[in-house]
Design a protein around this motif. Structure first.
Motif, PDB file in Angstrom:
ATOM      1  N   SER A 115      -0.590  15.282  13.870  1.00  0.00           N
ATOM      2  CA  SER A 115       0.516  14.438  14.311  1.00  0.00           C
ATOM      3  C   SER A 115       0.399  13.006  13.791  1.00  0.00           C
ATOM      4  N   SER A 116      -0.598  12.763  12.946  1.00  0.00           N
ATOM      5  CA  SER A 116      -0.866  11.410  12.457  1.00  0.00           C
ATOM      6  C   SER A 116      -0.465  11.246  11.002  1.00  0.00           C
ATOM      7  N   SER A 117       0.398  10.268  10.738  1.00  0.00           N
ATOM      8  CA  SER A 117       0.630   9.869   9.356  1.00  0.00           C
ATOM      9  C   SER A 117      -0.622   9.157   8.856  1.00  0.00           C
ATOM     10  N   MET A 118      -0.942   9.381   7.588  1.00  0.00           N
ATOM     11  CA  MET A 118      -2.229   8.956   7.054  1.00  0.00           C
ATOM     12  C   MET A 118      -2.047   8.102   5.801  1.00  0.00           C
ATOM     13  N   GLY A 119      -3.143   7.485   5.392  1.00  0.00           N
ATOM     14  CA  GLY A 119      -3.068   6.695   4.172  1.00  0.00           C
ATOM     15  C   GLY A 119      -4.421   6.542   3.505  1.00  0.00           C
ATOM     16  N   TRP A 120      -4.363   6.177   2.239  1.00  0.00           N
ATOM     17  CA  TRP A 120      -5.542   5.784   1.468  1.00  0.00           C
ATOM     18  C   TRP A 120      -5.392   4.313   1.103  1.00  0.00           C
ATOM     19  N   PHE A 121      -6.468   3.576   1.252  1.00  0.00           N
ATOM     20  CA  PHE A 121      -6.542   2.183   0.843  1.00  0.00           C
ATOM     21  C   PHE A 121      -7.766   2.028  -0.065  1.00  0.00           C
ATOM     22  N   ARG A 122      -7.830   0.936  -0.774  1.00  0.00           N
ATOM     23  CA  ARG A 122      -9.012   0.671  -1.588  1.00  0.00           C
ATOM     24  C   ARG A 122      -9.321  -0.815  -1.604  1.00  0.00           C
ATOM     25  N   GLN A 123     -10.598  -1.116  -1.841  1.00  0.00           N
ATOM     26  CA  GLN A 123     -11.031  -2.507  -1.937  1.00  0.00           C
ATOM     27  C   GLN A 123     -11.948  -2.644  -3.137  1.00  0.00           C
ATOM     28  N   ALA A 124     -11.491  -3.398  -4.108  1.00  0.00           N
ATOM     29  CA  ALA A 124     -12.281  -3.674  -5.306  1.00  0.00           C
ATOM     30  C   ALA A 124     -13.191  -4.861  -5.037  1.00  0.00           C
ATOM     31  N   PRO A 125     -14.276  -4.995  -5.803  1.00  0.00           N
ATOM     32  CA  PRO A 125     -15.199  -6.120  -5.592  1.00  0.00           C
ATOM     33  C   PRO A 125     -14.480  -7.454  -5.699  1.00  0.00           C
ATOM     34  N   GLY A 126     -14.668  -8.278  -4.681  1.00  0.00           N
ATOM     35  CA  GLY A 126     -14.078  -9.611  -4.689  1.00  0.00           C
ATOM     36  C   GLY A 126     -12.603  -9.660  -4.370  1.00  0.00           C
ATOM     37  N   LYS A 127     -12.025  -8.523  -3.999  1.00  0.00           N
ATOM     38  CA  LYS A 127     -10.588  -8.489  -3.715  1.00  0.00           C
ATOM     39  C   LYS A 127     -10.339  -7.995  -2.293  1.00  0.00           C
ATOM     40  N   GLU A 128      -9.122  -8.225  -1.824  1.00  0.00           N
ATOM     41  CA  GLU A 128      -8.746  -7.728  -0.514  1.00  0.00           C
ATOM     42  C   GLU A 128      -8.423  -6.231  -0.576  1.00  0.00           C
ATOM     43  N   ARG A 129      -8.532  -5.598   0.565  1.00  0.00           N
ATOM     44  CA  ARG A 129      -8.190  -4.188   0.641  1.00  0.00           C
ATOM     45  C   ARG A 129      -6.681  -4.023   0.431  1.00  0.00           C
ATOM     46  N   GLU A 130      -6.305  -2.979  -0.307  1.00  0.00           N
ATOM     47  CA  GLU A 130      -4.897  -2.768  -0.615  1.00  0.00           C
ATOM     48  C   GLU A 130      -4.494  -1.317  -0.380  1.00  0.00           C
ATOM     49  N   PHE A 131      -3.221  -1.141  -0.109  1.00  0.00           N
ATOM     50  CA  PHE A 131      -2.640   0.176   0.085  1.00  0.00           C
ATOM     51  C   PHE A 131      -2.596   0.924  -1.235  1.00  0.00           C
ATOM     52  N   VAL A 132      -2.928   2.220  -1.177  1.00  0.00           N
ATOM     53  CA  VAL A 132      -2.872   3.071  -2.360  1.00  0.00           C
ATOM     54  C   VAL A 132      -1.794   4.139  -2.217  1.00  0.00           C
ATOM     55  N   ALA A 133      -1.847   4.880  -1.107  1.00  0.00           N
ATOM     56  CA  ALA A 133      -0.890   5.973  -0.912  1.00  0.00           C
ATOM     57  C   ALA A 133      -0.819   6.321   0.564  1.00  0.00           C
ATOM     58  N   GLY A 134       0.329   6.876   0.967  1.00  0.00           N
ATOM     59  CA  GLY A 134       0.497   7.308   2.344  1.00  0.00           C
ATOM     60  C   GLY A 134       1.190   8.654   2.408  1.00  0.00           C
ATOM     61  N   ILE A 135       0.961   9.378   3.491  1.00  0.00           N
ATOM     62  CA  ILE A 135       1.594  10.683   3.682  1.00  0.00           C
ATOM     63  C   ILE A 135       1.982  10.827   5.149  1.00  0.00           C
ATOM     64  N   SER A 136       3.163  11.352   5.372  1.00  0.00           N
ATOM     65  CA  SER A 136       3.641  11.509   6.738  1.00  0.00           C
ATOM     66  C   SER A 136       2.870  12.615   7.451  1.00  0.00           C
ATOM     67  N   TRP A 137       3.014  12.679   8.774  1.00  0.00           N
ATOM     68  CA  TRP A 137       2.273  13.648   9.568  1.00  0.00           C
ATOM     69  C   TRP A 137       2.595  15.074   9.158  1.00  0.00           C
ATOM     70  N   SER A 138       3.840  15.314   8.717  1.00  0.00           N
ATOM     71  CA  SER A 138       4.233  16.662   8.307  1.00  0.00           C
ATOM     72  C   SER A 138       3.850  16.973   6.867  1.00  0.00           C
ATOM     73  N   GLY A 139       3.574  15.928   6.102  1.00  0.00           N
ATOM     74  CA  GLY A 139       3.287  16.117   4.686  1.00  0.00           C
ATOM     75  C   GLY A 139       4.519  16.065   3.806  1.00  0.00           C
ATOM     76  N   ARG A 140       5.688  15.964   4.422  1.00  0.00           N
ATOM     77  CA  ARG A 140       6.923  16.013   3.632  1.00  0.00           C
ATOM     78  C   ARG A 140       7.268  14.665   3.002  1.00  0.00           C
TER      79      ARG A 140
END
Length: 125
Positions: free
Chosen positions: A30-55
């Motif tokens: 039931s949880s929408s999810m996401g991937w984030f990343r943080q490169a050296p010396g940089k702030e964490r940033e959004f990469v991708a997200g997926i809804s709870w259903s996957g659609r």
């Protein structure tokens, strides 16, 4: 929900990796999810997200056409397939779950309540 990211490693530019995020608890589906990343010396940033259903899915412009997010609710697992990797993709990658059930997509960190420990992806030139 508790999250465990894995699958990082060292890869040459142009190569591929698949990250996994294993979830424990009964709220994954039931949880929408996401991937984030943080490169050296940089702030964490959004990469991708997926809804709870996957659609529904969403991507940062920098990874569109190269990365694919997916999930298997029966296995309580989310994935990030990364192709055509570039040195600038080098970062620690985190998976995250939104804090409320059955929500839509969002790129904002503040909407994510649970975080995995991160997995390091290094892309050599």
């Amino acid at each position: 929900v508790q999250l465990q990211a894995s699958g990082g490693g060292l890869v040459q530019a142009g190569g591929s990796l698949r990250l996994s995020c294993a979830a424990s608890g009964r709220t994954f589906s039931s949880s929408s999810m996401g991937w984030f990343r943080q490169a050296p010396g940089k702030e964490r940033e959004f990469v991708a997200g997926i809804s709870w259903s996957g659609r529904g899915t969403d991507y940062a412009d920098s990874v569109k056409g190269r990365f694919t997010i997916s999930r298997d609710n029966a296995k309580n697992t989310m994935y990030l397939q990364m192709n055509s990797l570039k040195p600038e993709d080098t970062a620690v990658y985190y998976c995250a779950a939104q804090g409320r059930p059955f929500t839509g997509l969002t790129p904002h960190e503040a909407d994510f309540a649970s975080w995995g420990q991160g997995t390091l992806v290094t892309v050599s030139s």
